[in-house]
Each structure stands twice: as C-alpha cells, then as structure tokens.
Design a protein around this motif. Structure first.
Motif, PDB file in Angstrom:
ATOM      1  N   GLN A   1     -34.492  -6.395  -6.940  1.00  0.00           N
ATOM      2  CA  GLN A   1     -34.224  -6.252  -5.513  1.00  0.00           C
ATOM      3  C   GLN A   1     -34.925  -5.002  -5.007  1.00  0.00           C
TER       4      GLN A   1
ATOM      5  N   THR B   1     -31.302  -4.868 -10.515  1.00  0.00           N
ATOM      6  CA  THR B   1     -29.889  -4.693 -10.190  1.00  0.00           C
ATOM      7  C   THR B   1     -28.978  -5.649 -10.961  1.00  0.00           C
TER       8      THR B   1
ATOM      9  N   ASP C   1     -24.332  -6.804 -13.700  1.00  0.00           N
ATOM     10  CA  ASP C   1     -24.661  -7.161 -12.313  1.00  0.00           C
ATOM     11  C   ASP C   1     -24.047  -6.109 -11.397  1.00  0.00           C
TER      12      ASP C   1
ATOM     13  N   ARG D   1     -25.366  -5.771  -8.060  1.00  0.00           N
ATOM     14  CA  ARG D   1     -26.089  -6.033  -6.814  1.00  0.00           C
ATOM     15  C   ARG D   1     -25.336  -5.568  -5.573  1.00  0.00           C
ATOM     16  N   ASP D   2     -24.039  -5.743  -5.533  1.00  0.00           N
ATOM     17  CA  ASP D   2     -23.253  -5.332  -4.365  1.00  0.00           C
ATOM     18  C   ASP D   2     -22.276  -4.208  -4.712  1.00  0.00           C
ATOM     19  N   ALA D   3     -22.559  -3.501  -5.789  1.00  0.00           N
ATOM     20  CA  ALA D   3     -21.590  -2.503  -6.272  1.00  0.00           C
ATOM     21  C   ALA D   3     -21.403  -1.356  -5.292  1.00  0.00           C
TER      22      ALA D   3
ATOM     23  N   SER E   1     -21.685  -1.312  -1.943  1.00  0.00           N
ATOM     24  CA  SER E   1     -20.900  -1.692  -0.766  1.00  0.00           C
ATOM     25  C   SER E   1     -19.476  -2.090  -1.133  1.00  0.00           C
ATOM     26  N   ASP E   2     -19.302  -2.737  -2.291  1.00  0.00           N
ATOM     27  CA  ASP E   2     -17.959  -3.179  -2.707  1.00  0.00           C
ATOM     28  C   ASP E   2     -17.194  -2.107  -3.464  1.00  0.00           C
ATOM     29  N   ARG E   3     -17.885  -1.057  -3.876  1.00  0.00           N
ATOM     30  CA  ARG E   3     -17.309  -0.047  -4.779  1.00  0.00           C
ATOM     31  C   ARG E   3     -16.755  -0.721  -6.045  1.00  0.00           C
TER      32      ARG E   3
ATOM     33  N   ALA F   1     -19.977  -6.278 -10.375  1.00  0.00           N
ATOM     34  CA  ALA F   1     -19.552  -7.666 -10.561  1.00  0.00           C
ATOM     35  C   ALA F   1     -19.383  -8.013 -12.029  1.00  0.00           C
TER      36      ALA F   1
ATOM     37  N   THR G   1     -28.705   3.483  -2.078  1.00  0.00           N
ATOM     38  CA  THR G   1     -27.679   2.714  -2.800  1.00  0.00           C
ATOM     39  C   THR G   1     -28.262   1.639  -3.712  1.00  0.00           C
ATOM     40  N   ARG G   2     -29.579   1.355  -3.619  1.00  0.00           N
ATOM     41  CA  ARG G   2     -30.169   0.381  -4.542  1.00  0.00           C
ATOM     42  C   ARG G   2     -30.165   0.918  -5.967  1.00  0.00           C
TER      43      ARG G   2
END
Length: 1003
Positions: free
Chosen positions: A422, A427, A498, A500-502, A504-506, A509, A982-983
């Motif tokens: 990404q 990620t 994974d 990828r959204d860590a 934003s989600d804190r 996955a 954040t990437r």
C-alpha cells in the motif's frame, strides 16, 4: 485588644523596607554589586514604597501577617480588634502594590479596612451580620462552599498569575494532590501551553509552547537540578527532566514562567519550570497522614501509598521546621505490538519498504517511589533570614519484557511469500518458512535524586542580599543489569500479519503462526547478553541576588527597583556502559525447562483481533544460577565499575563537564501613559559556558589488536540575553502583557558526547559471527548507529510574547500568543563511517555503518496561541479548561520534536458541602518524540493523537479526614506510534485504567 496593641490603635513603622524571602541568585557578581553599593546612588522615597513590589507572605494570624506586610512595604498600620479574636489571613504572593496586597490578604477574613493618606491603613473587625429569616442563608452557604477546595486553589494560581511580573502559570500542591495526577508532569498538563509525553502510561516529559522537553529549564526553588538518564535502551534524553523519577507528594507546586527575566536560570527557550517545596515558615503548624491503596486494572495487584508530613513553628514565629516522607507503588502491565523498523526489499520487481520484523511484547513494571524532605527557616534577626531545603527521592522500576519477534524483511522476497503493498509499504504479508525469536529482557532500574540548598536573606539599610548555594545529584543505574535472553524456533514456521487499518482502528487485524508458542521444546537457546549502565549527573551552583528600591523619574515612568546578581555552576555527567555475553557455568545446560514461565492471560486481545495467544517464557531465576560473566564475575548482577572496559565499552561511554558563569542586571519600573498604569522590568544577562568532553574511539593497532584512542574536546561560548516585560492595566480586571527576550538552550548532553554507538544487534551479531555477519547479514541486522558532536553551538532564540488576562466575577480568561525564532537548531545528519568491531574469535573486523550525528542546521520557528478559562457556575459546579495551538517547523521544514499542533484539557468539577467531584479530559494531537521506544534505527518516531479521562471524588468525614477515590485512564486509551505517517506503523500499546483510594488526615 490584640496583645500587640496597648491601646485601641497602634502604628508600626519599619526601620527600612525589605524584600520578601524567595528570590535566589548568585555569587559571581558579588564583588561588582558590593562595589556599586559603596559608591551609593539613589535614595528611596514614600512614592517608591507605594509602587509595585514582590510579596511572599503565607496564610497565618492576620495580626502577624499585616505587621509583616507593613514592615516590608513601609506602610503605617492601625488595628482595632478584640484581644481574644484570631483571624486567619489569606496568602499573598506575587508582584503588586501594597494596597492590593492588603485587599488580597483580608479577602474573606471578616476584617474591614480603610486606606488613610498615602501610607496608612486602618483595620477593624466586621460587625456580625444579623440573622436572616428566609432560607436564603442555605443558598449562600452553598455558594461559599464552591471555593473551598479545588476552585480556591485554582483561583490562588490565577491570583499568582495576575500578580506576577512575567507571563506565567502555576500548579499548587493542593491541585497536585486532589486532581488525578500520578506526578507533577500530569498536574502541569492542565496549564495553558503545556503538553506531556507519557511512558508506559505515566507522564514523563513536559513540552511548553510548541517546544519539547529539552527546551524547558527545570529548577528546584530557583536553583538548577541534575538530570536522570534513560538506561533501558541506547536512546538518551540528555537534559530532559524525567518527571516520573520525582514524587510529587511533598512538593508545594510548580511555577511555570513563559517569558524570560535576567535573574532566571538560562536554558529554557520554552519555559522555566520551578518546582517548589514548602518552607518552615510558610504557614501554621500541621501534621498530615495519608494511607491508601492503588490497583491497576490489568494486574489487579494492590500497592500501598503512604505519606506523613508536618510543620513545627516556634511560639514567637521566628523559626520553623517542615518535613515528611512518602512511598507509593504501582504494578503495571503494558501490551505492545511493534514493527521493528522498516527496510528496503524488492518484491515482484518493485522496490518497497517492509517491516524488518513484527513483535508482540508484554511488559510488566513494578514501580516504587520514595521521598524524604526536610526544610527549615530561621529569622535570626530582623535583618537576617536563613532557609535550608533537602530532598531525597528514589524511583525504582523492575521491568520484565517478554517478546515474540516474527522475522520479515528479506524473507518477503521468497517465492512462496505473499505481500500486500500500500503506497510503497508492505502492510500485510505471509511467510511460509520464517524465523521466530522468543526473547526476554529483565532489568532493575534505580533512579536517585538528591537536592540540598541553603539561602540567606540579609537586609542592610535599603539593600537586600540573597546568597545561595545548592548541590544536586541524579544517579541512574541498573541494580540488575539489562539481561537479554534469546531463543529461536528450531524449525522454520509459517506466519502472517495484517496491519492495514491498524492506525485508524488502533488494532491490528492479524498476527498468527502455525507454531505452538507454548511448546518450550520448539525453541533452542541462542544467547544471553548483559548490559550494565550507570549515569551520574552532578550540579554545584552558587547564586547571589542584590537588590534595592529606588526612585528615579524617567519621563512617564519611574525606576522603582534595581537588581544585580550572578551565578557559578559546575556540572558534570559520567556515563558508563558495559556489554557482555554471558557464559554457561561448567556442567550447566539450557533445556526446555528454562522456558517454563507463561505470559499473562488475555494479553493483546484489545490490540490484535486474531493472534496466537500466550507463549512460553524464560524462567529468570534459572538463568541467574546457570550463567556467569567468564573471567570477570561469578554473578550476572554487576555494576559497570566491576568490569574492565573493552574497546567497545569505552566507545559507548563518555564524560561531560560544564562550567557556567553568569552576571545580570535588572531594573523594575512603573508609570502611567495615556491614563493607563503599567509596570514591568528590563534586564540583561551575560552567560559564559566552558565545556569539556571526554571519550574514546576503537581502532585497530599495528599488531592487529584493538587500540583505544582517547579523545577529548574543549569548547566555550558566550551569550548576551536581553529581556523586557511590560504589563498594562487596561482597566479593573483586564491586563495586557507584552514581552521580548533572547534566550538559549544548551545542546543535549547526549548530543555533546564523544561516543560512537552502533546498533546493539549489529554489535552482538558481529561479535558472534565476525566477518561472516558483514558479508551475509543476519535477518534483522541493521548497519546503523548514533553518536555525538562536541562542536555543537547552543540553540539561540528570539522570543515575542503577548498575553491578555481578564478577571471577572466567578472566573477568569487568559489568551496569549507567542513567536520563537530559534537559530543554530540542532538535527541529525547521516553519513557512512567505517568502524572497527571486536569478535569472539579475536580478530578485529571493519564495517561501514550509517552513523547519525547531531549538527547545527539553521533556523526553526515555533508560534502559536494558548487559552485558559476558569469559570464557577451555579449550584457548586465549575469548569477549568485550557488549550494550545502551535505551528512550527525546523530547518528544511521538518517537524519539531515534542510539538503537537493542538493540545487541550477540560476539567469540570462539582463541590458542595463535604463532597467534591472532578473530571479531567486531556488530549494532544500527534507529535514527533525523541524517546524512541524501538531502541534506535527509526528516523521519525511519531506518537499518535491520544486523550485520557481521569476522575476523582473526595468526601470530608470530619475531624480533618478526607476520603479520596480516583480513577485514571478510564478511556483505556491505546497508544499509537508510527514513522513519518500512519502507513509505517511502529507501535500499538495499552496499559489500562487504574484506581486509587486513600484516607487523608490533617491535624
């Protein structure tokens, strides 16, 4: 009548005006100041006595307080009151006219006053109010109760802010004790312009007005203090004061000065934070006892909190002793999901950045803080006053970290590996034949702070002389050295992750493996590394301050006070580090029985949605029995001085000596322009610093063996630091402050060091594998390092400040803007260097390492806006809030360390009768941190935005007793850190809420 008065009234005339005890300055300029005294000059007058002056009069019997005020200010006092009636005055601190001091002292006491002529005041007892027939008195009682605890202390701080001759804020001891705060840093974060940095859930560093902890000058009662150092990894904090190492139980508070005056200790471009202790004559005798228990939600292990304090004052009020001791413990569990740096890889013909590894770490800390304080004051004569203060504070922290590290990096280039890319960053990925390391780190940190000081206040005619000497030591060492125990999986396991959204989600996955992490037989022992560290900072400072009131007309203003002084400081740091590989004792063997421990249940459930759960961990005690340091120590618990330093040890160690001399002059003025009264000060400080740095460099000798080359550097610099502060009383309750100054901050002690420190993993791998590690690096090995630069110039800043303060019924509002232009800003510069490494086999090897060293790069700017609001509402409610917006950048447009663009604190409270309840919500946006928890190798460690909610309730149970229940981090905030953006996720961490309950008794 009061015993002081023989008739209905009496008058008190002082022999000469004197300044209050409290200012502390230096001995360097004593000869010059005394020479000035002998040639004479100005004479004081009644007009000068009526001007602005400094007061520091504690709450006490109003009779005694008023006499003290008039002796200091040169006023005449007439007091009429019954002899058996005692009234407690309010404290008076800060700069104000003597009339304003009288009004503040008598507020709420029931005493009435009237000013007579230019210098007289008459005091009498207020007649008792007639009884009210309606239920109105009950409502009045409720409104009075509102200011009885938190609100009263907040308002006291606002009064100090208004009376000060600079732009400042403060936190009082009651606020520290009664608002949820583990230490002084967490209490200060509610002050406008202040943001804090937390370490494992607790406030550690303080940033002010857009500048990080390096730019805050921290003093204790006006004198410099030594600094504790980070000893948990290779990262060092230098001159950053570690607030976590200092217990707040026995402190009176802190005064935070945001605009400079020449008498302040230099070093704080951001601010000067003066930590205050209570004095022997600061108030009435008392005894207080506190006992409580603290429980962290994650560990559920109760820890005791106890403190005892008291003050003894002589019957004549001429001397007083104050002292106390405290102890508080915490048991903390911290989950940390980490990415261990990023490295360049090539996947499907594309160059991308990928995690070198991903890690799950369970950190358990057992913290214990202890403090002992003793102080005393003695009025030896009407013209001589003596004070001493001594503080000893210890912070012991036993840390155990259990970690599973999943190798990535080059393993992602394998044909059977998969990766999700990404924006050029991997990620998510899976590896079919990888490496898993099972590591345990254990250490026992011991931080010691010792501060002792003595000051005399001597009045000779109209002159006041205040010499002072202070001694401070900060020692940080590992009582149990940092021991790193490493195992590796015996067969190549498969795993995937994974993130990828860590950010934003804190929450990550996925992190799973097909390896049974609880099977001790699946791992083989690799190594046991031992690192012993001790850092000792010393500061010996002598100060003198000489002042006198004057009356010199200068157009629209009058010069009302002049001050001269100086400082001599001798500072030093000795940092010693030793790294060793432990060896098995004869006949000992590491078996699967050494991995019988297990990490806590339920770890990472909130940080990783799908994970492999618990794992087998090292039994620390078994390793202590089975290993030794061959040829040097029969035990692993050693101090650095017990080990003969190797070439690498000497290269990692350093010593810095610093001698500072300063002289200053200051003039205070007041006047009126266009109908607007004003007052202020103007001054100049001359500072000279001489620095000596010693270290060593490892080279290859002519015979091929290690050759240690001692290196040293001597440097000096001189700076002129002018300052101007002016306050204009726009109208009753509204004040405009303007300030301009030139300030400095010296380079971090760690930046000045003559040390070369390659990455620890690189040193270990080369020591074990020699040239093979250079030719074919191990997974996770990074050829990087950090070092110092003794040629650095200090940061020099030009500062402009403006503040508007508005006091109104039931509240106050302050708004301030600031701009700082910082020259010679220091940043890291990377360059390849060829270093020599020692090996277990014996021959030295050379490797090219990308070293990061500090350099003066150019100009940085910081500008912003801060707002503070205190508002008492109806029915016992109130609000205290602050916010700061900062915009700044360093050379090349890089963000400044420790700077959040937005930080705010909202603190509503309710007080009625015996009950008080307060909430505290503190939030700050993302900021770049110098406290790299990865242990190095990260170019930009950014801490994500975070907020914390705390609550506290207290209930007065009578006879001086108060029950207090507090809860911290009710939001169960997850910490986030990343590299650049954040990437590139670096860390997710969670410590959890905590609850404390205590019973306080004051007599």
């Amino acid at each position: 009548m009061f015993a002081l008065l023989s008739q209905g009234t009496a008058r008190v005339k002082p022999p000469a005006p004197s300044t209050p005890f409290g200012a502390r300055r230096d001995v360097v300029a004593m000869v010059a100041a005394l020479s000035f005294l002998t040639v004479g000059g100005w004479t004081s007058s009644a007009e000068a006595q009526e001007g602005m002056r400094d007061f520091d009069i504690p709450a006490q019997d109003a009779r005694r307080a008023l006499v003290q005020l008039c002796v200091s200010a040169g006023c005449e006092l007439a007091f009429v009151a019954p002899a058996d009636e005692l009234r407690l005055s309010r404290p008076v601190r800060g700069r104000m006219s003597w009339r304003a001091a009288v009004r503040q002292m008598l507020e709420g006491t029931g005493l009435r006053h009237r000013f007579i002529g230019a210098r007289g005041v008459r005091i009498w007892t207020e007649a008792p109010a007639p009884p009210e027939p309606a239920p109105l008195p009950a409502a009045e009682l409720e409104s009075i109760t509102v200011v009885g605890r938190w609100s009263e202390q907040i308002e006291e701080s606002l009064r100090r802010k208004q009376a000060a001759d600079v732009i400042s804020d403060s936190a009082s001891s009651t606020r520290i004790g009664e608002l949820p705060a583990a230490n002084l840093a967490e209490a200060l974060q509610r002050v406008p312009g202040v943001a804090i940095e937390r370490e494992v859930g607790e406030g550690q560093f303080v940033s002010v007005r857009g500048l990080g902890p390096l730019f805050q000058s921290v003093t204790l009662n006006g004198a410099p203090v030594a600094f504790n150092e980070n000893i948990r990894n290779s990262t060092q904090s230098g001159r950053q004061f570690r607030f976590r190492a200092l217990s707040a139980d026995l402190l009176a508070g802190a005064q935070l000065t945001k605009s400079a005056t020449p008498d302040l200790i230099e070093g704080g471009i951001g601010s000067n934070i003066d930590i205050e202790t209570i004095g022997g004559l600061d108030g009435d005798p008392f005894v207080s006892v506190r006992g409580g228990v603290a429980v962290e939600a994650r560990t559920r292990r109760p820890e005791t909190d106890i403190s005892v304090a008291g003050r003894l004052v002589s019957g004549d009020g001429d001397w007083g002793l104050v002292g106390g001791m405290s102890q508080e413990g915490r048991s903390v569990l911290y989950d940390r999901f980490q990415v261990g740096r990023y490295t360049a890889v090539r996947i499907d013909g594309e160059d991308v950045m990928a995690p070198n590894d991903v890690r799950t770490t369970v950190e358990h800390e057992d913290r214990l803080r202890r403090s002992v304080f003793l102080g005393g004051e003695w009025r030896a004569s009407p013209s001589v006053r003596l004070r001493f203060d001594g503080l000893v504070s210890t912070f012991d922290n036993t840390i155990r970290e259990d970690r599973i590290a999943y190798g990535l990096g080059g393993l992602l280039e394998a044909a059977d590996a998969t990766a999700f890319i990404q924006d050029g960053v991997v990620t998510a990925a899976s590896v079919q034949a990888g490496t898993i390391d099972n590591n345990t780190e254990f250490s026992e940190q011991a931080h010691l702070n010792v501060v002792a000081s003595g000051v005399a206040t001597v009045t000779v005619g109209e002159w006041t002389l205040k010499p002072r000497i202070s001694l401070s030591r900060a020692r940080s060492r590992l009582d149990t050295p940092l021991e790193r125990i490493s195992f590796r999986a015996t067969t190549p396991p498969a795993y995937g992750f994974d993130v990828r959204d860590a950010a934003s989600d804190r929450q990550a996955a996925l992190l799973e493996t097909d390896l049974d992490l609880t099977d001790a037989s699946a791992f083989a022992f690799k190594r046991l590394g031992v690192r012993a560290i001790e850092s000792v900072d010393d500061d010996l400072t002598a100060l003198v301050d000489v002042r006198r009131p004057v009356d010199v007309p200068l157009g629209v203003m009058d010069l009302v006070d002049v001050r001269f002084g100086g400082q001599i400081s001798d500072r030093s740091r000795d940092y010693q580090r030793r790294d060793r590989e432990a060896s098995l004792r004869t006949g000992a063997e590491v078996t699967s029985a050494f991995l019988v421990a297990r990490v806590h249940d339920g770890v990472f459930n909130e940080l990783i949605r799908r994970h492999s759960g618990r794992w087998a961990a090292a039994d620390f005690d078994l390793f202590q029995d089975a290993f030794l340091i061959l040829g040097e120590s029969d035990t692993l618990s050693v101090d650095p001085d017990a080990l003969v330093p190797t070439g690498a040890d000497l290269q990692n160690s350093y010593a810095v000596g610093e001698r500072v001399g300063a002289v200053y002059g200051r003039a205070d003025f007041e006047g009126q322009a266009a109908g607007t009264p004003f007052f202020g000060n103007l001054g100049l400080r001359l500072v000279t610093t001489r620095t000596e740095v010693n270290g060593a460099f490892l080279n290859a000798g002519q015979n091929g063996g290690a050759a240690i080359r001692p290196v040293s550097h001597a440097g000096s610099d001189t700076a002129l630091l002018p300052s101007l502060n002016i306050a204009l009383d726009v109208d009753e309750g509204r004040r405009l402050r303007l300030a301009a100054s030139r300030t400095m901050t010296r380079p971090s002690l760690a930046d000045l060091r003559l040390a070369t420190v390659p990455a620890s993993s690189l040193v270990s791998n080369i020591y074990e594998r020699g040239q093979a590690e250079i030719d074919a690096p191990s997974p996770g090995s990074i050829f990087t390092g950090v070092g110092g630069n003794p040629d650095l110039s200090p940061y020099m800043s030009t500062n402009l400040d403006a503040s508007f303060e508005w006091s109104f019924p039931q509240g106050a509002l302050s708004v301030a803007i600031f701009h700082k232009a910082i020259d010679d800003f220091i940043g890291l510069v990377e360059a390849p260097e060829v270093l020599v490494f020692e090996t277990r086999a014996g021959p030295l090897v050379r490797a090219e390492v990308l070293m990061s060293r500090p350099a003066n790069l150019g100009r940085a700017t910081s500008r912003g806006l801060e707002i503070g609001l205190h508002r008492r509402l109806s029915s016992g409610f109130g609000l205290w809030a602050s916010g700061t917006f900062t915009d700044g950048d360093g050379p090349g447009g890089r963000s400044l360390a420790g700077v959040s663009r937005l930080a705010y604190s909202i603190n509503p409270f309710f007080e009625r009768g015996p009950l008080a309840v307060g909430l505290s919500w503190s939030w700050r946006s993302a900021f770049r941190s110098e406290a790299d928890m990865q242990g190095g190798g990260v170019s930009d460690f950014t801490v994500g935005a975070a907020g914390y909610l705390d609550v506290q309730a207290s209930f007065e149970i009578g006879s001086g007793g108060v029950l207090v229940i507090a809860a911290s981090n009710l939001t169960d905030t997850t910490d986030l850190a990343y590299e650049h953006d954040t990437r590139r996720l670096l860390q997710l961490g969670r410590v959890g809420p905590s609850v404390t309950a205590s019973l306080r008794w004051a007599l």
